[in-house]
Design a protein around this motif. Structure first.
Motif, mmCIF file in Angstrom:
data_model
loop_
_atom_site.group_PDB
_atom_site.id
_atom_site.type_symbol
_atom_site.label_atom_id
_atom_site.label_comp_id
_atom_site.label_asym_id
_atom_site.label_seq_id
_atom_site.Cartn_x
_atom_site.Cartn_y
_atom_site.Cartn_z
ATOM 1 N N SER A 73 93.769 -34.574 31.443
ATOM 2 C CA SER A 73 95.189 -34.530 31.105
ATOM 3 C C SER A 73 95.342 -34.473 29.583
ATOM 4 N N PRO A 74 95.682 -33.282 29.038
ATOM 5 C CA PRO A 74 95.823 -33.164 27.583
ATOM 6 C C PRO A 74 97.079 -33.842 27.035
ATOM 7 N N LYS A 75 98.071 -34.024 27.890
ATOM 8 C CA LYS A 75 99.286 -34.746 27.508
ATOM 9 C C LYS A 75 99.981 -35.233 28.778
ATOM 10 N N GLU A 76 100.955 -36.084 28.601
ATOM 11 C CA GLU A 76 101.637 -36.686 29.743
ATOM 12 C C GLU A 76 102.217 -35.621 30.660
ATOM 13 N N ASN A 77 102.059 -35.828 31.971
ATOM 14 C CA ASN A 77 102.574 -34.946 33.023
ATOM 15 C C ASN A 77 101.948 -33.549 33.018
ATOM 16 N N VAL A 78 100.758 -33.418 32.432
ATOM 17 C CA VAL A 78 100.031 -32.148 32.451
ATOM 18 C C VAL A 78 98.608 -32.416 32.919
ATOM 19 N N ILE A 79 98.160 -31.631 33.893
ATOM 20 C CA ILE A 79 96.775 -31.690 34.348
ATOM 21 C C ILE A 79 96.153 -30.314 34.095
ATOM 22 N N LYS A 80 94.974 -30.316 33.493
ATOM 23 C CA LYS A 80 94.368 -29.055 33.072
ATOM 24 C C LYS A 80 92.961 -28.921 33.636
ATOM 25 N N ASP A 81 92.683 -27.755 34.201
ATOM 26 C CA ASP A 81 91.341 -27.389 34.620
ATOM 27 C C ASP A 81 90.764 -26.429 33.589
ATOM 28 N N VAL A 82 89.513 -26.671 33.203
ATOM 29 C CA VAL A 82 88.797 -25.741 32.328
ATOM 30 C C VAL A 82 87.547 -25.307 33.076
ATOM 31 N N VAL A 83 87.403 -23.989 33.260
ATOM 32 C CA VAL A 83 86.275 -23.418 33.982
ATOM 33 C C VAL A 83 85.318 -22.811 32.964
ATOM 34 N N PHE A 84 84.055 -23.237 33.019
ATOM 35 C CA PHE A 84 83.024 -22.701 32.128
ATOM 36 C C PHE A 84 81.980 -21.930 32.917
ATOM 37 N N PHE A 85 81.571 -20.783 32.348
ATOM 38 C CA PHE A 85 80.435 -20.008 32.821
ATOM 39 C C PHE A 85 79.370 -20.080 31.725
ATOM 40 N N VAL A 86 78.263 -19.372 31.903
ATOM 41 C CA VAL A 86 77.326 -19.170 30.809
ATOM 42 C C VAL A 86 77.402 -17.701 30.431
ATOM 43 N N ALA A 87 77.186 -17.422 29.137
ATOM 44 C CA ALA A 87 77.291 -16.048 28.646
ATOM 45 C C ALA A 87 76.218 -15.793 27.601
ATOM 46 N N GLU A 88 75.388 -14.777 27.866
ATOM 47 C CA GLU A 88 74.355 -14.405 26.912
ATOM 48 C C GLU A 88 74.891 -13.334 25.976
ATOM 49 N N VAL A 89 74.656 -13.517 24.681
ATOM 50 C CA VAL A 89 75.098 -12.546 23.684
ATOM 51 C C VAL A 89 74.264 -11.275 23.825
ATOM 52 N N ILE A 90 74.931 -10.118 23.854
ATOM 53 C CA ILE A 90 74.217 -8.844 23.911
ATOM 54 C C ILE A 90 74.473 -7.986 22.675
ATOM 55 N N SER A 91 75.384 -8.424 21.807
ATOM 56 C CA SER A 91 75.636 -7.698 20.566
ATOM 57 C C SER A 91 74.823 -8.311 19.435
ATOM 58 N N LYS A 92 74.603 -7.542 18.386
ATOM 59 C CA LYS A 92 73.790 -8.011 17.260
ATOM 60 C C LYS A 92 74.635 -8.602 16.130
ATOM 61 N N ASN A 93 75.949 -8.413 16.185
ATOM 62 C CA ASN A 93 76.808 -8.902 15.104
ATOM 63 C C ASN A 93 76.930 -10.423 15.124
ATOM 64 N N GLU A 94 77.276 -10.970 13.997
ATOM 65 C CA GLU A 94 77.526 -12.413 13.902
ATOM 66 C C GLU A 94 78.952 -12.691 14.378
ATOM 67 N N PRO A 95 79.204 -13.880 14.902
ATOM 68 C CA PRO A 95 80.543 -14.198 15.396
ATOM 69 C C PRO A 95 81.570 -14.282 14.270
ATOM 70 N N ILE A 96 82.779 -13.832 14.590
ATOM 71 C CA ILE A 96 83.908 -13.934 13.663
ATOM 72 C C ILE A 96 85.191 -14.000 14.483
ATOM 73 N N ASP A 97 86.145 -14.805 14.037
ATOM 74 C CA ASP A 97 87.438 -14.922 14.723
ATOM 75 C C ASP A 97 88.430 -13.998 14.033
ATOM 76 N N ASN A 98 88.666 -12.836 14.637
ATOM 77 C CA ASN A 98 89.644 -11.878 14.100
ATOM 78 C C ASN A 98 91.011 -12.042 14.747
ATOM 79 N N HIS A 99 91.135 -13.027 15.614
ATOM 80 C CA HIS A 99 92.328 -13.196 16.432
ATOM 81 C C HIS A 99 93.384 -14.076 15.753
ATOM 82 N N ASP A 100 92.976 -15.227 15.258
ATOM 83 C CA ASP A 100 93.902 -16.159 14.610
ATOM 84 C C ASP A 100 93.075 -17.143 13.786
#
Length: 141
Positions: A73-100
């Protein structure tokens, strides 16, 4: 009670027979695994791909055979599910956040350092389980 859902993955790469995990240093001050909210009619896997691309710019191969769900529960009256998988990197570039500005920086770490660097116990548990899965099912085959 409001329900929320996020999806993401334990992102890894293998260098010189050593598994390294991507840890995200977040703008809110915590260290995390890559994840984000499901949008519209996305599947869990589609959400994970989109979030990985937005937050890291990496190309990955997601393994949906590993699926870990965390509920909290991240805050009152909210229940949150977080689903995780595993992911292997297939690109050679370094990570960068171009989104925000949500992700400040990234770090590739071996398992013990990666677990110790994560802020939340649920992320630590997820990474530990993912590591066991990767070693058992992916690396030794």
């Amino acid at each position: 009670m409001k329900k929320e859902k996020s999806c993401g993955a334990v992102i890894y790469k293998i260098e010189n027979r050593i598994i390294k995990y991507l840890i995200l240093h977040m703008g809110l001050g915590h260290n995390s695994l890559c994840k984000g909210h499901v949008e519209e009619n996305e599947s869990e896997e589609e959400t994970a791909y989109r979030e990985i691309k937005e937050e890291t710019s990496l190309e990955v191969k997601i393994d949906i055979n590993f699926r870990k769900v965390i509920t909290y529960s991240p805050k009152e009256n909210v229940i949150k599910d977080v689903v995780f998988f595993v992911a292997e990197v297939i690109s050679k570039n370094e990570p960068i956040d171009n989104h925000d500005d949500e992700v400040l920086s990234f770090e590739w770490l071996e398992i013990n350092e990666a677990i110790n660097s994560l802020t939340f116990p649920s992320d630590k548990e997820t990474l530990n389980e993912a590591n066991s899965y990767i070693i058992k099912n992916l690396v030794n085959n």
